[in-house]
Design an enzyme around this catalytic site. Sequence first.
Site, PDB file in Angstrom:
ATOM      1  N   ASP A 162       2.215  61.414  32.791  1.00 29.53           N
ATOM      2  CA  ASP A 162       0.994  62.149  32.486  1.00 29.53           C
ATOM      3  C   ASP A 162       1.118  63.551  33.079  1.00 29.53           C
ATOM      4  O   ASP A 162       1.954  63.809  33.956  1.00 29.53           O
ATOM      5  CB  ASP A 162      -0.206  61.409  33.072  1.00 29.53           C
ATOM      6  CG  ASP A 162      -1.531  62.057  32.695  1.00 29.53           C
ATOM      7  OD1 ASP A 162      -1.632  62.588  31.573  1.00 29.53           O
ATOM      8  OD2 ASP A 162      -2.452  62.050  33.531  1.00 29.53           O
ATOM      9  N   ASP A 172      -1.924  66.163  33.848  1.00 33.24           N
ATOM     10  CA  ASP A 172      -2.938  66.512  34.838  1.00 33.24           C
ATOM     11  C   ASP A 172      -3.120  65.392  35.847  1.00 33.24           C
ATOM     12  O   ASP A 172      -3.274  64.226  35.484  1.00 33.24           O
ATOM     13  CB  ASP A 172      -4.270  66.816  34.139  1.00 33.24           C
ATOM     14  CG  ASP A 172      -4.187  68.037  33.243  1.00 33.24           C
ATOM     15  OD1 ASP A 172      -3.694  69.066  33.723  1.00 33.24           O
ATOM     16  OD2 ASP A 172      -4.576  67.953  32.068  1.00 33.24           O
TER      17      ASP A 172
END
Length: 303
Positions: free
Chosen positions: A21, A23
Amino acid sequence: MASDQIVTLDDMPPVTSWLSDMDGVLVREEKAIDGAQKFLDTLHELEIPFLVFTNNSIYTPRDLSARLAHSGLNVPEEHIWTSALATAAFLTQQSPESSAYVIGEAGLTTALHEAGYVLTETEPEYVVLGETRTYDFNAITRAVRFIEAGAKFIATNPDVTGPSENGILPATGSVAAMITKATGKSPYFVGKPNSIMLRAGLNKIGVHSEGTALVGDRMDTDVQAGIEAGLRTHLVLTGSTSKKDIDNFPFRPYQVHKSIAEMVDVVKENHKLAKESGLLEKLENDRKEEEMLTTPGEVDHDK
């Protein structure tokens, strides 16, 4: 007759490809998290297939690569996978080169254009909703009327809010709820926690779930999607989920880490095990065989 044994996560082969991922894992508030570049450098140096993924559908991969570079991270655009790209891949499988009425920014419209879709305001097969900086009431009204007329309703992700400098903003999920209330039709959300986003990413880089692991910061999106895609999931505690939050969910990540910095040794150890076991050599041979099958052979004119 002996019953089939259940394969535990510890019994699975070493990890040879990674999904991460963006953020909360690599960046936070547009600043690189300590260890993020080392993690990326390790993947590059060992030539390990990987993708950085995000539910954000506003930006193109090139835009996101530039934004990450501004944060101090080197992520080439071919290693970025967005909910917009996943939506385009999903629609291409469902109804190739069809038409859609789109509410969204360049990340979504570009992905659909490149997938061969016609963006139209005349009898579209789909209404596709993504994130945008300014939701227009007239655009939402048109979307409602197209759906009432029979258009299929697709949304890039279910996130109800997004961050901004001045506080939270309503995001795709909130606007989708408004359209659902008006039409009685719920959208099909492509982005995480739907595992289809990750599976489409695996297809993009030509790897399989049993040899892939995911690094995320949210139990309710990253870890859930990873588990449903059959991946080993690594939760880092630099984003939305704290260690005490884990007990609030009926599922667990494979491992929990303080930050992405701890993942560097995990990547190296898995690569070492894969090399020692002959798995890397096998995967390379399989790749070459697949290329031979998909590449037209040269005609021998001397025969």
